[in-house]
Design a protein around this motif. Structure first.
Motif, mmCIF file in Angstrom:
data_model
loop_
_atom_site.group_PDB
_atom_site.id
_atom_site.type_symbol
_atom_site.label_atom_id
_atom_site.label_comp_id
_atom_site.label_asym_id
_atom_site.label_seq_id
_atom_site.Cartn_x
_atom_site.Cartn_y
_atom_site.Cartn_z
ATOM 1 N N ASP A 1 22.375 -27.586 4.515
ATOM 2 C CA ASP A 1 22.234 -26.141 4.363
ATOM 3 C C ASP A 1 21.871 -25.795 2.919
ATOM 4 O O ASP A 1 22.618 -26.101 1.996
ATOM 5 C CB ASP A 1 23.545 -25.458 4.753
ATOM 6 C CG ASP A 1 23.395 -23.968 4.931
ATOM 7 O OD1 ASP A 1 22.580 -23.347 4.198
ATOM 8 O OD2 ASP A 1 24.103 -23.415 5.789
ATOM 9 N N PRO A 2 20.713 -25.143 2.696
ATOM 10 C CA PRO A 2 20.324 -24.799 1.331
ATOM 11 C C PRO A 2 21.308 -23.856 0.636
ATOM 12 O O PRO A 2 21.345 -23.798 -0.590
ATOM 13 C CB PRO A 2 18.959 -24.125 1.483
ATOM 14 C CG PRO A 2 18.639 -24.097 2.920
ATOM 15 C CD PRO A 2 19.738 -24.735 3.681
ATOM 16 N N ALA A 3 22.153 -23.178 1.414
ATOM 17 C CA ALA A 3 23.132 -22.271 0.812
ATOM 18 C C ALA A 3 24.187 -23.042 0.013
ATOM 19 O O ALA A 3 24.743 -22.516 -0.948
ATOM 20 C CB ALA A 3 23.818 -21.439 1.892
ATOM 21 N N VAL A 4 24.462 -24.289 0.391
ATOM 22 C CA VAL A 4 25.444 -25.091 -0.350
ATOM 23 C C VAL A 4 24.801 -26.263 -1.081
ATOM 24 O O VAL A 4 25.411 -26.860 -1.960
ATOM 25 C CB VAL A 4 26.576 -25.625 0.566
ATOM 26 C CG1 VAL A 4 27.418 -24.501 1.096
ATOM 27 C CG2 VAL A 4 26.050 -26.489 1.671
ATOM 28 N N ASN A 5 23.564 -26.574 -0.738
ATOM 29 C CA ASN A 5 22.876 -27.695 -1.384
ATOM 30 C C ASN A 5 22.616 -27.344 -2.846
ATOM 31 O O ASN A 5 22.086 -26.276 -3.151
ATOM 32 C CB ASN A 5 21.561 -28.002 -0.663
ATOM 33 C CG ASN A 5 20.868 -29.213 -1.223
ATOM 34 O OD1 ASN A 5 20.399 -29.196 -2.357
ATOM 35 N ND2 ASN A 5 20.811 -30.277 -0.436
ATOM 36 N N SER A 6 22.988 -28.246 -3.733
ATOM 37 C CA SER A 6 22.857 -27.968 -5.165
ATOM 38 C C SER A 6 21.400 -27.812 -5.596
ATOM 39 O O SER A 6 21.113 -27.178 -6.600
ATOM 40 C CB SER A 6 23.543 -29.065 -5.990
ATOM 41 O OG SER A 6 22.998 -30.332 -5.686
ATOM 42 N N ASP A 7 20.468 -28.375 -4.825
ATOM 43 C CA ASP A 7 19.040 -28.213 -5.130
ATOM 44 C C ASP A 7 18.441 -27.006 -4.411
ATOM 45 O O ASP A 7 17.262 -26.714 -4.570
ATOM 46 C CB ASP A 7 18.271 -29.483 -4.735
ATOM 47 C CG ASP A 7 18.643 -30.680 -5.571
ATOM 48 O OD1 ASP A 7 19.066 -30.489 -6.732
ATOM 49 O OD2 ASP A 7 18.510 -31.817 -5.079
ATOM 50 N N ARG A 8 19.262 -26.342 -3.592
ATOM 51 C CA ARG A 8 18.863 -25.169 -2.811
ATOM 52 C C ARG A 8 17.746 -25.461 -1.809
ATOM 53 O O ARG A 8 16.953 -24.589 -1.457
ATOM 54 C CB ARG A 8 18.447 -24.002 -3.720
ATOM 55 C CG ARG A 8 19.551 -23.527 -4.621
ATOM 56 C CD ARG A 8 20.577 -22.800 -3.786
ATOM 57 N NE ARG A 8 21.680 -22.316 -4.624
ATOM 58 C CZ ARG A 8 22.949 -22.424 -4.290
ATOM 59 N NH1 ARG A 8 23.287 -22.976 -3.157
ATOM 60 N NH2 ARG A 8 23.898 -21.980 -5.075
ATOM 61 N N VAL A 9 17.684 -26.707 -1.367
ATOM 62 C CA VAL A 9 16.734 -27.109 -0.317
ATOM 63 C C VAL A 9 17.506 -27.893 0.738
ATOM 64 O O VAL A 9 18.484 -28.556 0.410
ATOM 65 C CB VAL A 9 15.574 -27.980 -0.870
ATOM 66 C CG1 VAL A 9 14.694 -27.198 -1.821
ATOM 67 C CG2 VAL A 9 16.092 -29.247 -1.514
ATOM 68 N N PRO A 10 17.088 -27.816 1.986
ATOM 69 C CA PRO A 10 17.799 -28.591 3.008
ATOM 70 C C PRO A 10 17.529 -30.090 2.847
ATOM 71 O O PRO A 10 16.375 -30.501 2.756
ATOM 72 C CB PRO A 10 17.247 -28.061 4.329
ATOM 73 C CG PRO A 10 15.979 -27.378 4.006
ATOM 74 C CD PRO A 10 16.025 -26.996 2.556
ATOM 75 N N TYR A 11 18.571 -30.875 2.757
ATOM 76 C CA TYR A 11 18.413 -32.327 2.675
ATOM 77 C C TYR A 11 18.200 -32.845 4.095
ATOM 78 O O TYR A 11 18.962 -32.512 5.005
ATOM 79 C CB TYR A 11 19.656 -32.969 2.051
ATOM 80 C CG TYR A 11 19.464 -34.436 1.744
ATOM 81 C CD1 TYR A 11 18.984 -34.848 0.510
ATOM 82 C CD2 TYR A 11 19.749 -35.414 2.699
ATOM 83 C CE1 TYR A 11 18.785 -36.187 0.230
ATOM 84 C CE2 TYR A 11 19.551 -36.750 2.428
ATOM 85 C CZ TYR A 11 19.074 -37.135 1.202
ATOM 86 O OH TYR A 11 18.874 -38.459 0.926
ATOM 87 N N PRO A 12 17.158 -33.663 4.326
ATOM 88 C CA PRO A 12 16.901 -34.176 5.686
ATOM 89 C C PRO A 12 18.107 -34.954 6.218
ATOM 90 O O PRO A 12 18.620 -35.832 5.534
ATOM 91 C CB PRO A 12 15.698 -35.103 5.512
ATOM 92 C CG PRO A 12 15.092 -34.732 4.193
ATOM 93 C CD PRO A 12 16.206 -34.165 3.358
ATOM 94 N N GLN A 13 18.567 -34.604 7.408
ATOM 95 C CA GLN A 13 19.738 -35.219 8.032
ATOM 96 C C GLN A 13 20.957 -35.137 7.124
ATOM 97 O O GLN A 13 21.811 -36.004 7.106
ATOM 98 C CB GLN A 13 19.475 -36.672 8.430
ATOM 99 C CG GLN A 13 18.586 -36.849 9.631
ATOM 100 C CD GLN A 13 19.078 -36.130 10.875
ATOM 101 O OE1 GLN A 13 18.367 -35.292 11.398
ATOM 102 N NE2 GLN A 13 20.259 -36.431 11.356
ATOM 103 N N GLY A 14 20.994 -34.069 6.325
ATOM 104 C CA GLY A 14 22.087 -33.877 5.378
ATOM 105 C C GLY A 14 23.389 -33.516 6.053
ATOM 106 O O GLY A 14 23.460 -33.291 7.273
ATOM 107 N N TYR A 15 24.429 -33.451 5.244
ATOM 108 C CA TYR A 15 25.758 -33.126 5.743
ATOM 109 C C TYR A 15 25.747 -31.716 6.340
ATOM 110 O O TYR A 15 25.229 -30.785 5.740
ATOM 111 C CB TYR A 15 26.797 -33.217 4.627
ATOM 112 C CG TYR A 15 26.797 -34.571 3.958
ATOM 113 C CD1 TYR A 15 26.797 -35.745 4.711
ATOM 114 C CD2 TYR A 15 26.796 -34.686 2.584
ATOM 115 C CE1 TYR A 15 26.794 -36.980 4.107
ATOM 116 C CE2 TYR A 15 26.792 -35.919 1.963
ATOM 117 C CZ TYR A 15 26.791 -37.071 2.734
ATOM 118 O OH TYR A 15 26.780 -38.298 2.131
ATOM 119 N N GLY A 16 26.311 -31.597 7.522
ATOM 120 C CA GLY A 16 26.366 -30.311 8.205
ATOM 121 C C GLY A 16 25.073 -29.940 8.906
ATOM 122 O O GLY A 16 24.834 -28.765 9.191
#
Length: 178
Positions: free
Chosen positions: A39-54
């Protein structure tokens, strides 16, 4: 959620590798978790990480996971990635052990033929050395039994010693060495 497809498995493997790299660099768990969040709302880079947490919550438009859940996911990823690497290393070691055993078999065959045919003492010694190496490599030797005994083979007497008594013994030993 079904089983991840090939692309998703590759993205998860990449995420785990990134998590290990960040942890090895000394990055704290929460920073790792946020850097690898979907989720870019919590991602420190403000981008969605592919297959990221959550990722599932993000896809469903739900609130992102709490920090503790993200940290738990990062810890789980690092643990899983380390387990996978350990398994790979063990597989590599087993493969290398088998390769070395094959090499020793080839060398043994040559040395054994010469030892038996020519009754060459050097070839006999070499044959025995190869056999010893193979036994060590494959763990064929019986373990050596070590037994500690006191005077005349009797029991070893152990006494409790205070720190002051131990210090006095050390002082006596130091004085004797001087």
């Amino acid at each position: 959620m079904g089983r991840p497809d090939k692309a998703q498995r590759a993205a998860i493997a990449r995420r785990r590798s990134d998590a290990i790299d960040l942890r090895l660099a000394g990055v704290d768990w929460l920073t790792i978790a946020r850097k690898l969040a979907a989720d870019p709302a919590v991602n420190s880079d403000r981008v969605p990480y592919p297959q990221g947490y959550g990722i599932e919550r993000y896809r469903k438009g739900q609130e992102p996971p709490e920090d503790q859940a993200l940290i738990h996911a990062a810890c789980r990823d690092v643990r899983k990635a380390l387990d996978d690497r350990r398994t790979e290393l063990n597989d590599d070691v087993d493969e290398m052990r088998a390769l070395e055993a094959d090499r020793l078999d080839r060398l043994f065959f040559v040395a054994y033929k010469k030892a038996v045919r020519d009754q060459d003492l050097a070839a006999i010694d070499r044959t025995l050395r190869i056999m010893e190496r193979r036994a060590r490599l494959l763990g064929l030797d019986m373990p050596t039994k070590t037994e500690v005994a006191g005077p005349d083979g009797g029991p070893v007497h152990v006494a409790n010693t205070t720190a002051d008594e131990l210090a006095a013994l050390i002082d006596l030993t130091d004085q004797a060495d001087s």
